[in-house]
Write an enzyme that holds these catalytic residues in place. Structure first.
Site, PDB file in Angstrom:
ATOM      1  N   SER A   1     -11.868  -5.265  -6.412  1.00  0.00           N
ATOM      2  CA  SER A   1     -13.262  -5.486  -5.986  1.00  0.00           C
ATOM      3  C   SER A   1     -13.697  -4.413  -4.978  1.00  0.00           C
ATOM      4  CB  SER A   1     -13.462  -6.900  -5.420  1.00  0.00           C
ATOM      5  OG  SER A   1     -12.876  -7.037  -4.161  1.00  0.00           O
TER       6      SER A   1
ATOM      7  N   ASN B   1      -6.692   3.333   4.365  1.00  0.00           N
ATOM      8  CA  ASN B   1      -6.386   1.990   3.847  1.00  0.00           C
ATOM      9  C   ASN B   1      -7.361   0.967   4.427  1.00  0.00           C
ATOM     10  OD1 ASN B   1      -4.838  -0.061   2.521  1.00  0.00           O
ATOM     11  ND2 ASN B   1      -3.833  -0.548   4.467  1.00  0.00           N
TER      12      ASN B   1
ATOM     13  N   ILE C   1       3.344   3.815   1.193  1.00  0.00           N
ATOM     14  CA  ILE C   1       3.194   5.217   0.801  1.00  0.00           C
ATOM     15  C   ILE C   1       4.394   5.997   1.352  1.00  0.00           C
ATOM     16  CG2 ILE C   1       1.738   7.271   1.117  1.00  0.00           C
ATOM     17  CD1 ILE C   1       0.428   5.203  -0.675  1.00  0.00           C
TER      18      ILE C   1
ATOM     19  N   LYS D   1      10.987   6.379  -5.401  1.00  0.00           N
ATOM     20  CA  LYS D   1       9.595   6.498  -4.952  1.00  0.00           C
ATOM     21  C   LYS D   1       9.160   7.963  -5.001  1.00  0.00           C
ATOM     22  CE  LYS D   1       8.290   4.060  -1.284  1.00  0.00           C
ATOM     23  NZ  LYS D   1       7.109   3.201  -1.387  1.00  0.00           N
TER      24      LYS D   1
ATOM     25  N   ARG E   1       1.951  -1.137  -2.044  1.00  0.00           N
ATOM     26  CA  ARG E   1       3.218  -0.412  -1.916  1.00  0.00           C
ATOM     27  C   ARG E   1       3.141   0.504  -0.714  1.00  0.00           C
ATOM     28  NH1 ARG E   1       6.850   0.056  -5.878  1.00  0.00           N
ATOM     29  NH2 ARG E   1       6.223  -1.427  -7.425  1.00  0.00           N
TER      30      ARG E   1
ATOM     31  N   HIS F   1      -7.453  -3.268   5.273  1.00  0.00           N
ATOM     32  CA  HIS F   1      -6.553  -4.422   5.401  1.00  0.00           C
ATOM     33  C   HIS F   1      -7.356  -5.623   5.896  1.00  0.00           C
ATOM     34  CE1 HIS F   1      -2.724  -6.434   5.807  1.00  0.00           C
ATOM     35  NE2 HIS F   1      -3.138  -6.891   6.982  1.00  0.00           N
TER      36      HIS F   1
HETATM   37  C1  GAR Z   1      -8.193  -6.558  -0.016  1.00  0.00           C
HETATM   38  O1  GAR Z   1      -8.479  -7.714   0.721  1.00  0.00           O
HETATM   39  C2  GAR Z   1      -7.447  -5.552   0.841  1.00  0.00           C
HETATM   40  O2  GAR Z   1      -7.869  -5.561   2.169  1.00  0.00           O
HETATM   41  C3  GAR Z   1      -6.028  -6.029   0.711  1.00  0.00           C
HETATM   42  O3  GAR Z   1      -5.907  -6.350  -0.639  1.00  0.00           O
HETATM   43  C4  GAR Z   1      -7.156  -6.871  -1.108  1.00  0.00           C
HETATM   44  C5  GAR Z   1      -7.508  -6.199  -2.418  1.00  0.00           C
HETATM   45  O4  GAR Z   1      -8.649  -6.772  -2.979  1.00  0.00           O
HETATM   46  N1  GAR Z   1      -5.095  -5.033   1.139  1.00  0.00           N
HETATM   47  C6  GAR Z   1      -3.966  -5.302   1.794  1.00  0.00           C
HETATM   48  O5  GAR Z   1      -3.590  -6.428   2.053  1.00  0.00           O
HETATM   49  C7  GAR Z   1      -3.170  -4.079   2.212  1.00  0.00           C
HETATM   50  N2  GAR Z   1      -2.053  -4.448   3.008  1.00  0.00           N
HETATM   51  P1  GAR Z   1      -9.393  -6.068  -4.193  1.00  0.00           P
HETATM   52  O6  GAR Z   1      -8.315  -5.719  -5.217  1.00  0.00           O
HETATM   53  O7  GAR Z   1     -10.337  -7.085  -4.717  1.00  0.00           O
HETATM   54  O8  GAR Z   1     -10.083  -4.828  -3.670  1.00  0.00           O
END
Ligand code: GAR
Length: 188
Positions: free
Chosen positions: A14, A108, A94, A66, A92, A110
């Site tokens: 998303s 990134n 990096i 990796k 994953r 989070h």
């Molecule tokens: C998001 O909430 C992002 O912040 C999180 O994964 C989700 C992906 O949603 N990322 C992490 O947790 C990174 N550690 P999406 O696939 O709908 O964009």
């Protein structure tokens, strides 16, 4: 100048979709040259195909290390002259190969106010702790798990410990904050 980016994702995508829609609206002067995923069946693949954006889907278990799968990714990104890597739910760590190839060029997002609740299921971690406010962080990527210098944060209120509502508020904030932060970075 239009900034060439690659979006890395492992899930629904998303955030990728929000970035691509911002580009198409003219709100972000960038082009997604490649979507990279370690989950070939993830919804992000369909989303990318709907926008005619090339996808590199790989399975880590098919590589020796990796380093091996990241070397292949670096070569694809070099071919496409990608300038920035945008992680959008790429689950994953990096490795050095990508970090050295794109120094200070990996970002990134989070779903927490880092340094609280790094790693998996940050929203669940926040609810388990009973926090009243959580949020979203956009940061540069280093070798750690959701560490690296913070670029932007936004708070999100937790209403009655409700997971669905908190998650949907967080995602809405993510979509806006990521685009806004990328725009600022690319215009520097
Ligand atoms: C998001 O909430 C992002 O912040 C999180 O994964 C989700 C992906 O949603 N990322 C992490 O947790 C990174 N550690 P999406 O696939 O709908 O964009």
């Amino acid at each position: 100048m239009t900034t060439k980016i690659a979006v890395f994702a492992s899930g629904s995508g998303s955030n990728f979709q929000a970035i691509q829609e911002a580009i198409l609206r003219g709100d972000l002067d960038a082009k997604v040259e490649l979507v990279v995923t370690d989950k070939p069946n993830a919804l992000v693949v369909t989303r990318a195909e709907n926008f005619d954006i090339p996808v590199h889907a790989f399975l880590a278990k098919n590589y020796e290390s990796k380093t091996a799968y990241e070397e292949e990714i670096v070569s694809l990104l070099r071919d496409k002259e990608v300038e920035w890597i945008v992680l959008a739910g790429y689950m994953r760590l990096i490795g050095d190969t990508l970090l050295l190839a794109f120094p200070n060029r990996i970002i990134n997002i989070h779903p927490s106010l880092l340094p609280s609740f790094p790693g998996k299921d940050a929203i669940g971690q926040a609810l388990d702790h009973g926090v009243k406010v959580t949020g979203v962080t956009v940061h540069f990527v280093d070798e750690g798990m959701d560490t690296g210098p913070i670029l932007a944060q936004a708070a999100v209120e937790v209403i009655n410990g409700n997971r669905e509502e908190t998650a949907s508020r967080i995602h809405a904030v993510e979509h806006e904050l990521y685009t806004k932060t990328l725009k600022q970075l690319f215009e520097q």
